[in-house]
Motif scaffolding. Structure first.
Motif, PDB file in Angstrom:
ATOM      1  N   ALA A  69      49.374  44.385  33.103  1.00  0.00           N
ATOM      2  CA  ALA A  69      50.207  45.511  32.679  1.00  0.00           C
ATOM      3  C   ALA A  69      50.374  45.594  31.160  1.00  0.00           C
ATOM      4  CB  ALA A  69      51.589  45.406  33.337  1.00  0.00           C
ATOM      5  N   LEU A  70      49.836  44.619  30.426  1.00  0.00           N
ATOM      6  CA  LEU A  70      50.023  44.584  28.982  1.00  0.00           C
ATOM      7  C   LEU A  70      49.181  45.617  28.241  1.00  0.00           C
ATOM      8  CD1 LEU A  70      50.148  40.730  28.272  1.00  0.00           C
ATOM      9  CD2 LEU A  70      52.059  42.346  28.311  1.00  0.00           C
ATOM     10  N   GLY A  71      48.115  46.074  28.874  1.00  0.00           N
ATOM     11  CA  GLY A  71      47.254  47.054  28.221  1.00  0.00           C
ATOM     12  C   GLY A  71      46.302  46.472  27.201  1.00  0.00           C
ATOM     13  N   ALA A  72      45.823  45.262  27.451  1.00  0.00           N
ATOM     14  CA  ALA A  72      44.890  44.617  26.523  1.00  0.00           C
ATOM     15  C   ALA A  72      43.530  45.309  26.546  1.00  0.00           C
ATOM     16  CB  ALA A  72      44.726  43.146  26.885  1.00  0.00           C
ATOM     17  N   ASP A  73      42.868  45.263  25.401  1.00  0.00           N
ATOM     18  CA  ASP A  73      41.495  45.778  25.325  1.00  0.00           C
ATOM     19  C   ASP A  73      40.501  44.740  25.839  1.00  0.00           C
ATOM     20  OD1 ASP A  73      42.174  48.267  23.948  1.00  0.00           O
ATOM     21  OD2 ASP A  73      42.628  46.976  22.228  1.00  0.00           O
ATOM     22  N   GLY A  74      40.800  43.471  25.588  1.00  0.00           N
ATOM     23  CA  GLY A  74      39.851  42.439  25.978  1.00  0.00           C
ATOM     24  C   GLY A  74      40.510  41.101  26.225  1.00  0.00           C
ATOM     25  N   ILE A  75      39.729  40.219  26.826  1.00  0.00           N
ATOM     26  CA  ILE A  75      40.146  38.841  27.099  1.00  0.00           C
ATOM     27  C   ILE A  75      39.182  37.909  26.385  1.00  0.00           C
ATOM     28  CG2 ILE A  75      40.464  37.071  28.876  1.00  0.00           C
ATOM     29  CD1 ILE A  75      40.885  39.394  30.889  1.00  0.00           C
ATOM     30  N   VAL A  76      39.723  36.899  25.711  1.00  0.00           N
ATOM     31  CA  VAL A  76      38.907  35.831  25.120  1.00  0.00           C
ATOM     32  C   VAL A  76      39.367  34.516  25.719  1.00  0.00           C
ATOM     33  CG1 VAL A  76      38.291  34.585  23.021  1.00  0.00           C
ATOM     34  CG2 VAL A  76      38.541  37.076  22.952  1.00  0.00           C
ATOM     35  N   THR A  77      38.442  33.758  26.295  1.00  0.00           N
ATOM     36  CA  THR A  77      38.787  32.456  26.842  1.00  0.00           C
ATOM     37  C   THR A  77      37.994  31.367  26.124  1.00  0.00           C
ATOM     38  OG1 THR A  77      37.082  32.363  28.570  1.00  0.00           O
ATOM     39  CG2 THR A  77      39.112  33.515  29.109  1.00  0.00           C
ATOM     40  N   ALA A  78      38.580  30.181  26.098  1.00  0.00           N
ATOM     41  CA  ALA A  78      37.914  29.010  25.519  1.00  0.00           C
ATOM     42  C   ALA A  78      38.519  27.773  26.175  1.00  0.00           C
ATOM     43  CB  ALA A  78      38.111  28.965  24.011  1.00  0.00           C
ATOM     44  N   ALA A  79      37.772  27.132  27.058  1.00  0.00           N
ATOM     45  CA  ALA A  79      38.239  25.927  27.749  1.00  0.00           C
ATOM     46  C   ALA A  79      39.594  26.144  28.417  1.00  0.00           C
ATOM     47  CB  ALA A  79      38.301  24.741  26.778  1.00  0.00           C
ATOM     48  N   PHE A  80      39.675  27.205  29.204  1.00  0.00           N
ATOM     49  CA  PHE A  80      40.932  27.522  29.881  1.00  0.00           C
ATOM     50  C   PHE A  80      41.155  26.625  31.092  1.00  0.00           C
ATOM     51  CE2 PHE A  80      42.999  30.417  33.155  1.00  0.00           C
ATOM     52  CZ  PHE A  80      44.285  30.108  32.767  1.00  0.00           C
ATOM     53  N   GLY A  81      40.146  26.495  31.945  1.00  0.00           N
ATOM     54  CA  GLY A  81      40.267  25.575  33.067  1.00  0.00           C
ATOM     55  C   GLY A  81      40.550  26.209  34.407  1.00  0.00           C
ATOM     56  N   GLN A  82      40.506  27.546  34.506  1.00  0.00           N
ATOM     57  CA  GLN A  82      40.662  28.228  35.790  1.00  0.00           C
ATOM     58  C   GLN A  82      39.685  29.396  35.862  1.00  0.00           C
ATOM     59  OE1 GLN A  82      44.535  29.412  37.293  1.00  0.00           O
ATOM     60  NE2 GLN A  82      45.596  27.957  35.958  1.00  0.00           N
ATOM     61  N   PHE A  83      39.317  29.756  37.096  1.00  0.00           N
ATOM     62  CA  PHE A  83      38.537  30.972  37.302  1.00  0.00           C
ATOM     63  C   PHE A  83      39.447  32.185  37.100  1.00  0.00           C
ATOM     64  CE2 PHE A  83      35.713  28.141  39.746  1.00  0.00           C
ATOM     65  CZ  PHE A  83      34.486  28.559  39.249  1.00  0.00           C
ATOM     66  N   LEU A  84      38.892  33.253  36.561  1.00  0.00           N
ATOM     67  CA  LEU A  84      39.648  34.485  36.392  1.00  0.00           C
ATOM     68  C   LEU A  84      39.324  35.448  37.528  1.00  0.00           C
ATOM     69  CD1 LEU A  84      39.427  35.223  32.557  1.00  0.00           C
ATOM     70  CD2 LEU A  84      40.842  33.571  33.808  1.00  0.00           C
ATOM     71  N   PRO A  85      40.354  36.027  38.160  1.00  0.00           N
ATOM     72  CA  PRO A  85      40.119  36.978  39.245  1.00  0.00           C
ATOM     73  C   PRO A  85      39.283  38.165  38.757  1.00  0.00           C
ATOM     74  CG  PRO A  85      42.419  36.300  39.173  1.00  0.00           C
ATOM     75  CD  PRO A  85      41.786  35.782  37.922  1.00  0.00           C
ATOM     76  N   GLU A  86      38.433  38.669  39.627  1.00  0.00           N
ATOM     77  CA  GLU A  86      37.539  39.764  39.256  1.00  0.00           C
ATOM     78  C   GLU A  86      38.322  41.009  38.844  1.00  0.00           C
ATOM     79  OE1 GLU A  86      33.338  41.664  40.871  1.00  0.00           O
ATOM     80  OE2 GLU A  86      34.650  40.563  42.244  1.00  0.00           O
ATOM     81  N   LYS A  87      39.444  41.271  39.515  1.00  0.00           N
ATOM     82  CA  LYS A  87      40.212  42.464  39.164  1.00  0.00           C
ATOM     83  C   LYS A  87      40.805  42.349  37.767  1.00  0.00           C
ATOM     84  CE  LYS A  87      44.714  41.284  41.264  1.00  0.00           C
ATOM     85  NZ  LYS A  87      45.759  41.776  42.204  1.00  0.00           N
ATOM     86  N   PHE A  88      41.070  41.128  37.320  1.00  0.00           N
ATOM     87  CA  PHE A  88      41.568  40.902  35.967  1.00  0.00           C
ATOM     88  C   PHE A  88      40.468  41.221  34.954  1.00  0.00           C
ATOM     89  CE2 PHE A  88      43.343  37.531  32.844  1.00  0.00           C
ATOM     90  CZ  PHE A  88      44.053  38.496  32.161  1.00  0.00           C
ATOM     91  N   LEU A  89      39.250  40.754  35.256  1.00  0.00           N
ATOM     92  CA  LEU A  89      38.117  41.022  34.368  1.00  0.00           C
ATOM     93  C   LEU A  89      37.850  42.518  34.252  1.00  0.00           C
ATOM     94  CD1 LEU A  89      35.643  38.210  35.524  1.00  0.00           C
ATOM     95  CD2 LEU A  89      37.193  38.166  33.560  1.00  0.00           C
ATOM     96  N   LYS A  90      38.012  43.217  35.362  1.00  0.00           N
ATOM     97  CA  LYS A  90      37.732  44.654  35.372  1.00  0.00           C
ATOM     98  C   LYS A  90      38.855  45.488  34.762  1.00  0.00           C
ATOM     99  CE  LYS A  90      34.600  44.633  39.360  1.00  0.00           C
ATOM    100  NZ  LYS A  90      34.381  45.102  40.758  1.00  0.00           N
ATOM    101  N   SER A  91      39.989  44.860  34.499  1.00  0.00           N
ATOM    102  CA  SER A  91      41.131  45.604  33.968  1.00  0.00           C
ATOM    103  C   SER A  91      41.050  45.809  32.459  1.00  0.00           C
ATOM    104  CB  SER A  91      42.442  44.878  34.309  1.00  0.00           C
ATOM    105  OG  SER A  91      42.589  43.685  33.539  1.00  0.00           O
ATOM    106  N   VAL A  92      40.063  45.173  31.808  1.00  0.00           N
ATOM    107  CA  VAL A  92      39.915  45.282  30.354  1.00  0.00           C
ATOM    108  C   VAL A  92      38.523  45.798  30.011  1.00  0.00           C
ATOM    109  CG1 VAL A  92      41.601  43.490  29.822  1.00  0.00           C
ATOM    110  CG2 VAL A  92      39.225  42.850  30.259  1.00  0.00           C
ATOM    111  N   ASP A  93      38.340  46.195  28.752  1.00  0.00           N
ATOM    112  CA  ASP A  93      37.041  46.702  28.308  1.00  0.00           C
ATOM    113  C   ASP A  93      35.999  45.599  28.226  1.00  0.00           C
ATOM    114  OD1 ASP A  93      38.142  49.231  28.051  1.00  0.00           O
ATOM    115  OD2 ASP A  93      38.656  48.951  25.934  1.00  0.00           O
ATOM    116  N   PHE A  94      36.449  44.385  27.903  1.00  0.00           N
ATOM    117  CA  PHE A  94      35.508  43.265  27.815  1.00  0.00           C
ATOM    118  C   PHE A  94      36.248  41.953  28.044  1.00  0.00           C
ATOM    119  CE2 PHE A  94      37.155  43.808  23.519  1.00  0.00           C
ATOM    120  CZ  PHE A  94      37.424  42.513  23.102  1.00  0.00           C
ATOM    121  N   ALA A  95      35.509  40.967  28.498  1.00  0.00           N
ATOM    122  CA  ALA A  95      36.044  39.620  28.685  1.00  0.00           C
ATOM    123  C   ALA A  95      34.937  38.645  28.309  1.00  0.00           C
ATOM    124  CB  ALA A  95      36.488  39.399  30.132  1.00  0.00           C
TER     125      ALA A  95
END
Length: 311
Positions: free
Chosen positions: A78-104
Motif C-alpha cells: 500500500a506504500l506505492g513504491a516504484d521498485g524493490i531492491v533486495t540484498a541478502a534478505f533471506g526470504q522469498f518474496l511473494p509473486e504478488k508483491f513483485l508484481k505490485s511494483v515497476d521493478f524488483a
C-alpha cells in the motif's frame, strides 16, 4: 524521485542501503529485514545491521517472520513504491508483491548463474574458486533465477575468508547498484537471461558440512575452514569435545589423517590425506576462542605428537 522498498539483513545489505541513502534520486519508503534474534553466549537480542541503519535515518522498519500472507505485506504493497531492491534478505518474496511494483532487483554475491542461494560466498571459497563477484538481477519467483542486469568480478586469494569477501563484495555491490540503477530505470539496460544448464546452487551450510573430515586433502580442509570463518566455523573433536578451528594454513607434512605430527609451544600441525594443516586460532568446548600459542601454553599443553583429532 524513485520510491524504493529496501530489503536486507546483514552488514552486506547495510553497506548497499547506505549507498542508496547517500543519493538524492531515491526515497527509501521502508526497510524490511529479518526479526531481531538472540545472539552470542548470553543470548542477547540484537537488531540486524540494516534495522540499525534504517532507524538512524528515521525509516520505517518491517520485520515479519514470514512475509507471505502477513499484514506487513499488505502494508508494504500500500506504500506505492516504484521498485524493490533486495540484498541478502533471506526470504522469498511473494509473486504478488513483485508484481505490485515497476521493478524488483536483487544484489547477489556471486557471478550468476553460479551459486544461487543463501551461501554463495561460503561455497565459492570451499570449492576453491579463483574469482567471485556480484550480479544485479531481476527478481522472479524462482530463487536467484532472474535475468541479469549487470555484474562485477573479484579475485579470491588464499588470504580471503567469508568475512573479508563479504566486506569486499558489499562495496562492489553498492557501487554496481548505484551505477546500474539509473540506466536500468531509464530502460537503457537490457537484462540477459541466465543459462539454466550452467546454474549451480549454494544452500545454507548444514551442521554436517561444518565438521572436518581429516581424510580430505589439506587444500580442501583449508578451504573449508576459511569458507566458514567467521561463521558458522568449522569444527572437529578432541577427546570427545567439540574443537572449533577459526583459522589455519596449509603446510607440508605426512601422517595418518587427523594425527598430530608436530607440536611446539607455538605450533600444532595435523596430518591430512594429502599434506597437513597448521592451526592458528581455535576454541575447545567450554573455553574461549584463542590463538594456538595461548591454547598450547594452557589447556592444550597435554596434547602430544600422535594424538588424534576427530574423535
Amino acid at each position: 524521485m524513485t520510491k524504493l522498498i529496501f530489503m536486507g539483513t546483514p552488514d552486506f545489505s547495510a553497506t548497499v542501503l547506505a549507498g542508496l541513502l547517500e543519493q538524492t534520486d531515491y526515497e527509501i519508503l521502508a526497510v524490511v529485514t529479518q526479526p531481531d534474534r538472540a545472539v552470542g553466549r548470553k543470548k542477547e537480542i540484537k537488531m540486524t545491521p540494516v534495522k540499525t541503519l534504517a532507524l538512524t535515518h528515521g525509516i520505517s522498519v518491517y520485520q515479519p517472520e514470514k512475509l507471505s500472507g502477513s499484514q506487513e505485506l499488505d502494508d508494504l504493497m500500500a506504500l506505492g513504491a516504484d521498485g524493490i531492491v533486495t540484498a541478502a534478505f533471506g526470504q522469498f518474496l511473494p509473486e504478488k508483491f513483485l508484481k505490485s511494483v515497476d521493478f524488483a532487483i536483487n544484489v547477489h554475491a556471486s557471478l550468476l548463474p553460479k551459486y544461487r542461494g543463501g551461501a554463495p560466498i561460503h561455497y565459492a571459497i570451499m570449492n576453491d574458486e579463483k574469482e567471485t563477484g556480484v550480479t544485479i538481477m531481476e527478481m522472479v519467483k524462482q530463487m536467484d533465477a532472474g535475468a541479469m542486469i549487470s555484474s562485477a568480478k573479484l579475485p579470491i586469494t588464499d588470504d580471503d575468508n567469508v568475512g573479508s569477501l563479504f566486506d569486499k563484495l558489499a562495496v562492489i555491490g553498492r557501487d554496481l547498484l548505484l551505477e546500474t540503477l539509473p540506466a536500468y530505470i531509464a530502460g537503457d539496460l537490457i537484462p540477459i537471461a541466465q543459462e539454466e544448464d550452467k546454474a549451480t546452487f549454494s544452500p545454507n551450510i548444514t551442521p554436517q558440512e561444518e565438521k572436518i573430515d581429516w581424510q580430505n586433502s589439506a587444500r580442501s580442509i583449508f578451504n573449508q575452514i576459511r569458507g566458514m570463518y567467521p561463521w558458522p566455523v568449522a569444527h572437529t573433536f578432541l577427546n570427545g569435545k567439540r574443537f572449533k578451528i577459526y583459522e589455519a594454513k596449509e603446510t607440508i607434512g605426512e601422517g595418518k589423517p587427523g594425527t598430530v605430527i608436530v607440536k611446539t609451544k607455538k605450533e600444532l600441525i595435523i596430518a591430512t590425506s594429502d599434506g597437513a594443516i597448521s592451526l592458528k586460532t581455535v576454541q575447545l568446548a567450554g573455553k574461549p576462542k584463542m590463538s594456538i600459542t595461548d591454547f598450547l601454553n594452557g589447556v592444550g599443553r597435554t596434547i602430544e605428537v600422535g594424538d588424534v583429532f576427530g574423535k
